[in-house]
Scaffold this motif. Structure first.
Motif, PDB file in Angstrom:
ATOM      1  N   LYS A  40       0.424  -1.389   0.380  1.00 61.60           N
ATOM      2  CA  LYS A  40       0.237  -0.047  -0.106  1.00 61.60           C
ATOM      3  C   LYS A  40       1.071   1.141   0.582  1.00 61.60           C
ATOM      4  CE  LYS A  40      -3.954   1.990   2.580  1.00 61.60           C
ATOM      5  NZ  LYS A  40      -4.841   1.740   3.805  1.00 61.60           N
ATOM      6  N   THR A  41       0.869   2.165  -0.959  1.00 57.90           N
ATOM      7  CA  THR A  41       1.998   3.175  -1.486  1.00 57.90           C
ATOM      8  C   THR A  41       0.696   4.073  -1.589  1.00 57.90           C
ATOM      9  OG1 THR A  41       2.659   1.875  -2.739  1.00 57.90           O
ATOM     10  CG2 THR A  41       3.130   4.026  -2.579  1.00 57.90           C
ATOM     11  N   ARG A  42       1.219   4.972  -0.001  1.00 57.23           N
ATOM     12  CA  ARG A  42       0.846   6.710   0.372  1.00 57.23           C
ATOM     13  C   ARG A  42       1.256   7.821  -1.835  1.00 57.23           C
ATOM     14  NH1 ARG A  42       2.866   8.736   5.496  1.00 57.23           N
ATOM     15  NH2 ARG A  42       3.974   7.716   4.192  1.00 57.23           N
ATOM     16  N   ARG A  43       0.024   8.769  -2.123  1.00 59.15           N
ATOM     17  CA  ARG A  43       0.207   9.795  -2.768  1.00 59.15           C
ATOM     18  C   ARG A  43       0.398  10.786  -1.691  1.00 59.15           C
ATOM     19  NH1 ARG A  43      -3.266   6.746  -6.911  1.00 59.15           N
ATOM     20  NH2 ARG A  43      -1.657   6.170  -8.475  1.00 59.15           N
ATOM     21  N   PHE A  44       1.632  11.905  -2.612  1.00 63.17           N
ATOM     22  CA  PHE A  44       1.477  13.381  -2.080  1.00 63.17           C
ATOM     23  C   PHE A  44       1.192  13.990  -2.074  1.00 63.17           C
ATOM     24  CE2 PHE A  44       3.564  10.186   0.728  1.00 63.17           C
ATOM     25  CZ  PHE A  44       3.573  10.780   2.451  1.00 63.17           C
ATOM     26  N   ALA A  45       0.986  15.373  -2.537  1.00 59.49           N
ATOM     27  CA  ALA A  45       0.857  16.576  -2.297  1.00 59.49           C
ATOM     28  C   ALA A  45       2.741  17.594  -2.208  1.00 59.49           C
ATOM     29  CB  ALA A  45      -0.587  17.426  -2.430  1.00 59.49           C
ATOM     30  N   PHE A  56       2.826  13.332  -6.362  1.00 64.32           N
ATOM     31  CA  PHE A  56       4.027  12.169  -6.501  1.00 64.32           C
ATOM     32  C   PHE A  56       3.482  11.567  -5.170  1.00 64.32           C
ATOM     33  CE2 PHE A  56       5.480  14.950  -2.886  1.00 64.32           C
ATOM     34  CZ  PHE A  56       5.837  14.106  -1.564  1.00 64.32           C
ATOM     35  N   SER A  57       4.483   9.934  -5.457  1.00 65.97           N
ATOM     36  CA  SER A  57       4.419   8.624  -4.920  1.00 65.97           C
ATOM     37  C   SER A  57       5.542   8.528  -3.716  1.00 65.97           C
ATOM     38  CB  SER A  57       3.974   7.727  -5.610  1.00 65.97           C
ATOM     39  OG  SER A  57       3.258   7.884  -6.287  1.00 65.97           O
ATOM     40  N   GLU A  58       5.300   8.158  -2.653  1.00 64.87           N
ATOM     41  CA  GLU A  58       6.329   7.467  -1.875  1.00 64.87           C
ATOM     42  C   GLU A  58       7.463   6.575  -1.967  1.00 64.87           C
ATOM     43  OE1 GLU A  58       5.033   6.673   2.177  1.00 64.87           O
ATOM     44  OE2 GLU A  58       3.388   5.837   1.370  1.00 64.87           O
TER      45      GLU A  58
END
Length: 62
Positions: A40-45, A56-58
């Protein structure tokens, strides 16, 4: 898990999680058992207004 991640373009730190998505990794079988990793990967602003990346993705490095 870290609370923030760095933008790969401008290196500014962000805590603004926008969404999640699943990455699926597969490898060769071990002792006739399939090897499958679901990450499970997070996307950040990115909060830098001059940065070319808005989302972008961590990176997952161990």
């Amino acid at each position: 898990m870290e609370k923030s991640s760095h933008c790969p373009s401008c290196r500014k730190s962000s805590r603004s999680v926008r969404s999640f998505y699943l990455r699926t990794l597969a490898d060769l079988p071990v002792a006739a058992n399939a090897v499958l990793i679901i990450l499970k990967t997070r996307r950040f602003a990115c909060k830098n207004p001059r940065c070319e990346k808005q989302i972008f993705s961590e990176r997952c490095i161990q």
